[in-house]
Write a protein that holds these residues in place. Structure first.
Motif, PDB file in Angstrom:
ATOM      1  N   UNK B  53       0.810  -1.235   0.000  1.00  0.00           N
ATOM      2  CA  UNK B  53       0.000   0.000   0.000  1.00  0.00           C
ATOM      3  C   UNK B  53       0.838   1.277   0.000  1.00  0.00           C
ATOM      4  N   UNK B  65       1.129 -14.781   2.071  1.00  0.00           N
ATOM      5  CA  UNK B  65       1.885 -13.978   3.031  1.00  0.00           C
ATOM      6  C   UNK B  65       2.604 -12.845   2.310  1.00  0.00           C
ATOM      7  N   UNK B  66       2.441 -11.643   2.817  1.00  0.00           N
ATOM      8  CA  UNK B  66       3.039 -10.469   2.178  1.00  0.00           C
ATOM      9  C   UNK B  66       4.151  -9.892   3.052  1.00  0.00           C
ATOM     10  N   UNK B  67       5.278  -9.587   2.419  1.00  0.00           N
ATOM     11  CA  UNK B  67       6.395  -8.932   3.114  1.00  0.00           C
ATOM     12  C   UNK B  67       6.991  -7.895   2.180  1.00  0.00           C
ATOM     13  N   UNK B  68       6.865  -6.637   2.543  1.00  0.00           N
ATOM     14  CA  UNK B  68       7.375  -5.579   1.671  1.00  0.00           C
ATOM     15  C   UNK B  68       8.590  -4.855   2.237  1.00  0.00           C
ATOM     16  N   UNK B  69       8.826  -5.025   3.507  1.00  0.00           N
ATOM     17  CA  UNK B  69      10.018  -4.433   4.116  1.00  0.00           C
ATOM     18  C   UNK B  69      11.165  -5.403   3.876  1.00  0.00           C
ATOM     19  N   UNK B  72      12.787  -7.239   6.780  1.00  0.00           N
ATOM     20  CA  UNK B  72      11.804  -8.179   7.318  1.00  0.00           C
ATOM     21  C   UNK B  72      11.683  -9.411   6.437  1.00  0.00           C
ATOM     22  N   UNK B  75      14.752 -11.619   6.988  1.00  0.00           N
ATOM     23  CA  UNK B  75      14.667 -12.332   8.272  1.00  0.00           C
ATOM     24  C   UNK B  75      13.695 -13.504   8.154  1.00  0.00           C
ATOM     25  N   UNK B  76      12.581 -13.257   7.496  1.00  0.00           N
ATOM     26  CA  UNK B  76      11.564 -14.299   7.302  1.00  0.00           C
ATOM     27  C   UNK B  76      12.129 -15.462   6.483  1.00  0.00           C
ATOM     28  N   UNK B  79      14.534 -17.544   8.484  1.00  0.00           N
ATOM     29  CA  UNK B  79      13.888 -18.324   9.541  1.00  0.00           C
ATOM     30  C   UNK B  79      13.016 -19.448   9.007  1.00  0.00           C
ATOM     31  N   UNK B  80      12.405 -19.231   7.864  1.00  0.00           N
ATOM     32  CA  UNK B  80      11.528 -20.263   7.299  1.00  0.00           C
ATOM     33  C   UNK B  80      12.315 -21.347   6.562  1.00  0.00           C
TER      34      UNK B  80
END
Lengths: 225, 225
Positions: B53, B65-69, B72, B75-76, B79-80
């Motif tokens: 947005x 799952x959304x990650x725009x940073x 972040x 890191x995701x 970890x995944x």
């Protein structure tokens, strides 16, 4: 474990507050700490510079391990003490992603609050423009509206990314600063609800910046945002 | 797994590069991706806004799952997919702390590079001052000297925080941008050595911003820093 930790901190510093909050939530009370005076320029003292060569706070040590970047320190504390205290990063992929996303967006909000609240501190006198300050205020308004949307369903136990998490460790100080600087709870009702839901949480009460007990809501820099 | 991932990215965007680097290092090749044109303002298109947005890139999805940073997202991904590809966050406490510390400091360096290289883009015409640009250049010089110290013992296999890690995922694009914008390798020899040690790493070559193949070193914004 906490006995081997030490923190040099400054009152009113958001990054310091984050680390203190993470320490409380991870049940790491009992760490050594020392309040450093920004007014007396103590953050540029040898004592701080030996730990943090930037001459900034926090300056945090765990044994010989040094962590001065607040978000990095929080990530470290959660990972090293996973099963102790509040679980600040969930395992579930979707929930974990949301925590990382809002945590990092929290740093964007911090930056925008700082520009709007501290414009005169961040820009030397000869370079200040009313239009510049207004631009930063407008950017903060846009940013805060985004967060009003994120917090649409905020409720007890459901905060920035679900249950209390690293997103709130970074995010709550933002809300506290904004309202302390005069932000209107009427114009930002979801953020105000979030603030009120969490302000009496034990970890937050225990780490509330001491100066603020006297002067909370005494600032007006954000009252027109 | 990578088939359920999609990335909207822009060439020359450091944050996009970080995510692409992390995906390569975690052996998540095969994700869907689409190059979005900043010049054509496509980052403000409905396609981007539906995911991000803010109308910024990257816009990254893993299933729903959304990650725009970018930090972040990195890191995701680590970890995944802990046991897949390069281990980007070490378990050893001291090594882990160093990765988090340098990773977050990498964002500070990015900010300072941006201010010095894009001052005219970040400050509207009527608010620009030669002294302001100089102040940002001086701040970058101070910052880069700090990194010269951090990289004092840089060598093959020993990068920003030891073996290749999340600190380099955030940090390498900083070095690449700085030199692409004309930074002097003679004045910053450790950073130059770091850059040269990593520039041909497979993950980095595979994700090098395409425009740069033509125009690398064609900019001069940082040549006097």
């Amino acid at each position: 474990m906490a006995e081997s930790m030490s923190l040099l901190w400054g009152s009113g510093s958001g990054p310091c507050w984050r680390v203190m909050l993470a320490l409380e939530e991870k049940k790491l009370q009992g760490y050594r700490h020392k309040l450093i005076s920004f007014e007396k320029n103590e953050h540029k003292s040898q004592e701080v510079l030996e730990i943090n060569p930037r001459g900034e706070l926090p300056a945090f040590k765990h044994g010989d391990i040094i962590l001065n970047q607040s978000t990095g320190a929080c990530l470290y504390l959660e990972n090293q003490f996973k099963s102790q205290g509040t679980k600040l990063i969930p395992d579930d992929p979707a929930k974990q992603a949301m925590v990382y996303q809002r945590m990092m967006e929290g740093l964007v909000l911090t930056e925008k609050i700082n520009w709007a609240a501290y414009y005169n501190y961040m820009v030397p006198e000869g370079e200040r423009h009313e239009a510049g300050l207004q631009r930063h205020r407008d950017a903060l308004t846009t940013e805060l509206k985004l967060w009003e949307g994120y917090l649409e369903n905020v409720a007890e136990g459901s905060y920035l990314a679900g249950p209390f998490s690293l997103a709130d460790v970074i995010g709550f100080p933002n809300a506290a600063y904004a309202f302390a600087f005069g932000l209107s709870p009427e114009r930002y009702p979801k953020l105000a609800k979030y603030y009120n839901l969490l302000k009496d949480r034990p970890s937050i009460k225990a780490t509330w910046p001491p100066k603020w007990f006297e002067s909370e809501l005494g600032f007006e820099a954000l009252k027109d945002v």
